[in-house]
Design a protein around this motif. Sequence first.
Motif, short mmCIF file in Angstrom:
data_model
loop_
_atom_site.label_atom_id
_atom_site.label_comp_id
_atom_site.label_asym_id
_atom_site.label_seq_id
_atom_site.Cartn_x
_atom_site.Cartn_y
_atom_site.Cartn_z
N LEU A 1 -4.03 1.12 -8.88
CA LEU A 1 -5.64 1.08 -8.59
C LEU A 1 -6.04 1.13 -7.23
CD1 LEU A 1 -5.98 -2.47 -10.59
CD2 LEU A 1 -6.30 0.27 -11.59
N ALA A 2 -5.58 1.11 -6.00
CA ALA A 2 -6.55 1.73 -4.87
C ALA A 2 -6.42 3.14 -4.59
CB ALA A 2 -5.62 0.77 -3.76
N ILE B 1 -8.36 -5.99 -4.96
CA ILE B 1 -7.55 -5.33 -4.94
C ILE B 1 -6.35 -5.53 -3.62
CG2 ILE B 1 -5.87 -2.59 -4.22
CD1 ILE B 1 -7.82 -1.52 -6.32
N ALA B 2 -7.25 -5.78 -2.30
CA ALA B 2 -7.29 -7.14 -1.04
C ALA B 2 -6.98 -8.41 -1.67
CB ALA B 2 -8.87 -6.73 -0.52
N VAL B 3 -7.29 -8.62 -3.05
CA VAL B 3 -6.80 -10.40 -2.90
C VAL B 3 -4.83 -9.43 -3.42
CG1 VAL B 3 -6.91 -12.13 -4.32
CG2 VAL B 3 -8.91 -11.33 -3.38
N LEU B 4 -5.21 -9.28 -4.29
CA LEU B 4 -3.66 -8.86 -4.81
C LEU B 4 -2.60 -8.50 -3.72
CD1 LEU B 4 -5.22 -7.00 -8.02
CD2 LEU B 4 -3.97 -9.54 -7.76
N LYS C 1 -3.83 -0.44 3.94
CA LYS C 1 -3.83 -0.72 4.90
C LYS C 1 -5.72 -0.47 5.02
CE LYS C 1 -1.57 2.45 6.41
NZ LYS C 1 -0.47 4.04 7.58
N SER C 2 -5.87 0.40 4.44
CA SER C 2 -7.77 0.06 5.06
C SER C 2 -8.55 -0.95 4.60
CB SER C 2 -8.16 1.48 4.04
OG SER C 2 -8.14 1.54 2.46
#
Lengths: 606, 422
Positions: free
Chosen positions: A521-522, A538-541, A577-578
Amino acid sequence: MPIPMRRIFNTIAVLLTAQALVACQWIFPGNFIGSQGGAQDTPRANGDLPKLYENGYSEPNPSESGQEAPLPLENDSIRVNFSGVDILKGSAVRERFQAMDYDELLWAVADCECAPRWSHRVLTRTLETYGSLPQVLVPQVREAILKDKRIQAVLQLPGGADSVISKIFASDSQLESTVRSNLLAQIQNAWQNPLKIGSSGKLYFDGFAPLPWQIPARSTGNVVRPDGFDVGSLAARWLLVASPPAPWMTGPGRSRQNLPLEQDIQLVSWARMMAEINYVLGVKRGFDGRIYGGLMLNPRDPSGNLLGFEMLPATGAPLLGLSGRLKIAYQPMSSLKLIVNGKEQWQRQAGSIDLSEQVLVWRAGAAIFKNLRLESRKYPAALFGSGDANIFPADSQRLGLAFLQGIQVLLGEEMVALDTMSIGDSYSIPEQRVQRSETNLMSMVRVANVLTAWSQEIQSIDSSGLSESDKTVVRDALPKLQDALRLSVLRSLRRSTDWQAFESGSAALPVAKQAELIATLARVEQQMMRSGFVRRRIAVLGQKLIDNLSEKLDSNSQLDLSPEEAIWCREALFRLKSYSANEAEIAALIQTIDAGINAWDAAVSI
Amino acid sequence: MGRRSIHLNPFAAWLAAIFAGTLSGTASAQGLLPEGIVAWQAGYRSYKSQENAFDANFQLRPIGADYTMRFDNGMLLSGKGGKDLQRLATVLQTVGDPSETALDLGVLQQHVSADISASIFGFAYGASKDMTVFVGAPWTTALVKNRIEFTGTNNAQAILDRLGNIAFDELRQGLEQASLLDVATIRNSIESEGYGPIDRWQYSGLGDLQIGVKTAFNIEVFDGMPIAFEYSPSLSLPTGHADDPDLINDIGLGKGYVSIGQSLSQRMQLTPYFSAGFDQMYAYNVDARVKRRVPEGTESIVALDRKTNVLHNPGDDYEIGAVMEFGAGMFKGNLRFADHRHFSDRYTGSIAGNYSKISANSDTELITQEIGFSMNTVEAFQRKEFVIPYIAKITASFPVAGLNSPNFEYYEFSLTSFLDAR
């Protein structure tokens, strides 16, 4: 009855020259889509299957199932201790990882291109493996043999393919050996560089070889051919062949130092795969006008018959897909007789078309298309063309498009339905209706993976070398594919039960799947569809994944991950990373996992 | 936006009441016209401007409050905001996350006022000494004004921005359109479904025609204190404006169906200056085929192609009242308490749909108190002390409580006079 003098001379000629049988324009270019007329030698989907016999081989022993087979790639299943590869051996591996799904590992490796030795080994073992379609029934081989004047002479002897002479000078093993050496010569000529692979007796050009770990046991001393193949496994292998840059993208002499035969194996694997695709699509017309193969299914045909592109009704667009488990049967006879008289019969086991399988087919199609694009063909030019010296057709990239057609059909029907905002787990051909439900989370994620790959190919379609009409058709498909891609991403994120399981750190979604979800997904978000909404989720996951990995670190800073887990975690972390402020922690984890993957791959014996 | 149908419906009872009140004050002891006497009557009733109404909890609320619509996620999912917005909300629920993609498009508020008045014209005739026949027709006028405003914050664009490129075409287009939601959009949306203008509705025309008979008799329950009974069957014909399925803001000034009613009243003269009594009315309402828009779900704006003939099975009506009269000579005053009730309607039809929504809140009740003052010259005329026999009466009615009912406060003046047709 007197024997004509002409036949005697022919017989002498055969005796003198049969050993030098010239086979095989094998993967030769041809007008593989759209040619008209001619008889058809297509598989028969229905009717009783005759008992399976092989050329001199024994009948399959049901007790020799794949589960009892030794694991040919023991290293594949070793969990990686990242401070040093802790290799388990033999029965310990078998016991621990007997249920391991190699298709999953293959999917992961194909995505990352980070395990060249492992890939090389799988490709090599695949070439060493008998396929479901006997070598002499591979259309290109069959055609080349039949075109040979000396074989024609043998066939004119009394008894023809059954004659004593044919058994002596065109025996199964001689045919096989000759085919092999000549095919390799053909590839070498087109490649314009020597093949170091030699005429290895281990290489087989049979179509549809099963994966190595699916070979039945040889405990009885008899070699047993499989009686069919699973499309999912076939597509997974195609994906592995097509995932790395093809040899013609990098040029001759580019085999890696630790993989001296890398390009040779890749070339032969490509040649074999292209023959398989030709056969599957039923687009190869032989010199005798017959069409060989055609294992495609028309999702709207209630009969479930298998057919090729040239057997489609004159009206309407192609609606074909490749799916299911396909079984072959043919009468017991010598190779030569099989070439002359054999008519293989294929039958698809009844059932719906599963999304998880189609994802593999579609993803392989995208990888094949990518490698066959005109701009990808940098070295040497002789590989592609319409002449006898070329082994791939000039417009061979169209083979990949055949699978795009399948995507369009199935997207527009039940599998990815924008009207109901759902992604189904299967497509039922008419009159074989089965209960359909929403597919599982990972199939949704893989739909996103596939559609991203195809969208990227279509966005750069101008340099593909396709005709303008083909480009137009493909461009027209893009909006629908991208909408389906968006739906698959959003729906993947929305699946509440899995989501909650994921967020709560439940074991319902294993680490490998968590990481694959994030990585896929990222990638969509970063390469295709910028979205703050997706980014935040996505950041949470991702943080959950990082936390999970951190918890897995033992006192010696070692991680206990399987190769599949390691590959997806590496990709997920790279993408994260981003999104994360904690780049240092992520970089450290990537470094650790990278080292583990490299160690695991380096430990693979070739 | 919901349909508005103010259950005005006062005229059937009004006619009977006027004549009942009138005749009870005539020379006839039983409240009947003498044989051969004709009575004519003209009246005017003015309702207080209707801005409030009783809700289902007997609470008085602005009429517009019932039609205040918060275009939030729940409302949109229910379909009350229309199919397109329902689809948008459903899509977001399917693929979004409630914490970031729950729609809140603002609040639609309506400020409704309705000015209603009616003129009544009636005739009664003493057909025999025991029976009076009557006929009456109201002329109704109504003006409904609806000021719409849209307030609050519309978060559709913000959701779209959050989703970015991940919003697929249908979702993007839906959010873009939703972000433009305003009064004009809503008005256009409603009118595009074939509804008439929603800002204003004006009507002037005949109300429901009523015909009936009356008879009366006395029963002496207590020695020297007879109780006067009156019994009046009547028929109400649907000649007035009934609910129009193509209008949002119209008022049902007529019933829209035939109504067969009968009323009974009892009066007892307790002193020369004071009498008291009760009255009861029951009306059986006849089924009628009418045009309605049948919603598929709970949507308030129903598509034009959902308009169809349906069978209207109206609930019945009843009214009970208690009255006290006091006064002497030509002047009298009266005080009356009454409970008006209409039971729930029911609709059925051939197409599938949510028929219960059409009949929602059709169960109504209104409790009123009335005060009246009359001047009656009939007896003075009979004694040749007054040149013209007439009854002039003013009445004020005030609602006390109600259920799904307008706040019918009205003032009325009527004049009744007589002709000798013998």
